[in-house]
Design a protein around this motif. Structure first.
Motif, PDB file in Angstrom:
ATOM      1  N   GLU A 198      13.825  40.173  -7.179  1.00 49.04           N
ATOM      2  CA  GLU A 198      12.187  40.262  -6.988  1.00 49.04           C
ATOM      3  C   GLU A 198      11.766  39.680  -7.973  1.00 49.04           C
ATOM      4  O   GLU A 198      10.655  38.802  -6.390  1.00 49.04           O
ATOM      5  N   VAL A 199      11.455  39.485  -9.159  1.00 54.28           N
ATOM      6  CA  VAL A 199      10.522  38.555  -8.953  1.00 54.28           C
ATOM      7  C   VAL A 199      11.248  36.464  -9.368  1.00 54.28           C
ATOM      8  O   VAL A 199      10.456  35.795  -9.984  1.00 54.28           O
ATOM      9  N   GLY A 200      12.247  36.493  -9.232  1.00 55.31           N
ATOM     10  CA  GLY A 200      12.657  35.528  -8.837  1.00 55.31           C
ATOM     11  C   GLY A 200      13.876  35.461  -9.932  1.00 55.31           C
ATOM     12  O   GLY A 200      13.920  33.696 -10.382  1.00 55.31           O
ATOM     13  N   ALA A 201      13.412  35.901 -11.797  1.00 51.82           N
ATOM     14  CA  ALA A 201      14.833  35.667 -12.808  1.00 51.82           C
ATOM     15  C   ALA A 201      15.792  35.002 -12.243  1.00 51.82           C
ATOM     16  O   ALA A 201      17.238  34.845 -13.018  1.00 51.82           O
ATOM     17  N   LEU A 202      16.229  36.264 -11.333  1.00 53.46           N
ATOM     18  CA  LEU A 202      17.832  35.946 -10.874  1.00 53.46           C
ATOM     19  C   LEU A 202      17.858  35.650  -9.393  1.00 53.46           C
ATOM     20  O   LEU A 202      16.785  35.662  -8.576  1.00 53.46           O
ATOM     21  N   PRO A 203      18.738  35.475  -9.032  1.00 55.33           N
ATOM     22  CA  PRO A 203      18.885  34.695  -7.522  1.00 55.33           C
ATOM     23  C   PRO A 203      19.174  35.521  -6.478  1.00 55.33           C
ATOM     24  O   PRO A 203      19.887  36.806  -6.780  1.00 55.33           O
ATOM     25  N   ARG A 204      18.584  35.512  -5.270  1.00 50.69           N
ATOM     26  CA  ARG A 204      18.729  36.290  -4.609  1.00 50.69           C
ATOM     27  C   ARG A 204      20.665  35.686  -3.504  1.00 50.69           C
ATOM     28  O   ARG A 204      20.811  35.019  -4.060  1.00 50.69           O
ATOM     29  N   PRO A 205      21.101  37.079  -3.010  1.00 48.79           N
ATOM     30  CA  PRO A 205      22.884  37.146  -2.654  1.00 48.79           C
ATOM     31  C   PRO A 205      22.601  36.169  -1.789  1.00 48.79           C
ATOM     32  O   PRO A 205      21.509  35.963  -0.836  1.00 48.79           O
ATOM     33  N   VAL A 206      23.936  35.776  -1.219  1.00 53.36           N
ATOM     34  CA  VAL A 206      24.387  35.073  -0.694  1.00 53.36           C
ATOM     35  C   VAL A 206      24.622  35.616   1.157  1.00 53.36           C
ATOM     36  O   VAL A 206      25.534  36.946   0.319  1.00 53.36           O
ATOM     37  N   ALA A 207      24.751  35.576   1.388  1.00 58.06           N
ATOM     38  CA  ALA A 207      25.211  36.041   3.034  1.00 58.06           C
ATOM     39  C   ALA A 207      26.928  35.653   3.177  1.00 58.06           C
ATOM     40  O   ALA A 207      27.299  34.323   4.073  1.00 58.06           O
ATOM     41  N   LEU A 208      27.746  36.383   3.185  1.00 65.64           N
ATOM     42  CA  LEU A 208      29.057  36.517   3.588  1.00 65.64           C
ATOM     43  C   LEU A 208      29.448  37.645   4.919  1.00 65.64           C
ATOM     44  O   LEU A 208      29.612  38.615   4.257  1.00 65.64           O
ATOM     45  N   GLY A 209      28.669  36.720   5.788  1.00 59.37           N
ATOM     46  CA  GLY A 209      29.234  37.362   6.986  1.00 59.37           C
ATOM     47  C   GLY A 209      28.068  38.613   7.255  1.00 59.37           C
ATOM     48  O   GLY A 209      26.871  38.230   6.909  1.00 59.37           O
TER      49      GLY A 209
END
Length: 68
Positions: free
Chosen positions: A30-41
């Motif tokens: 949420e704070v941007g220290a880790l990436p957001r997930p990618v969508a696979l379907g």
């Protein structure tokens, strides 16, 4: 079949890989220290290589003020 290398992890697996509680993992996303997930379907996954790059310092993530 030989060993399978995981290249994209679920939220729970990604949190475990970083030895974090899922709620702490979510906060870091949420704070941007880790990436957001990618969508696979219809599924969301975190690329393992990207998580490793952040942990080892090969990829820079902006520092944010946050507490766990």
């Amino acid at each position: 079949m030989g060993k399978v290398t995981v290249i994209a992890a679920t939220r729970l697996t990604a949190a475990k890989m970083l030895d974090l509680k899922p709620s702490d993992f979510d906060t870091l996303v949420e704070v941007g220290a880790l990436p957001r997930p990618v969508a696979l379907g219809k599924h969301e996954r975190w690329p393992v290589a990207e998580l490793e790059a952040i942990v080892t310092g090969r990829k820079f993530r902006p520092q944010s003020d946050f507490e766990l």
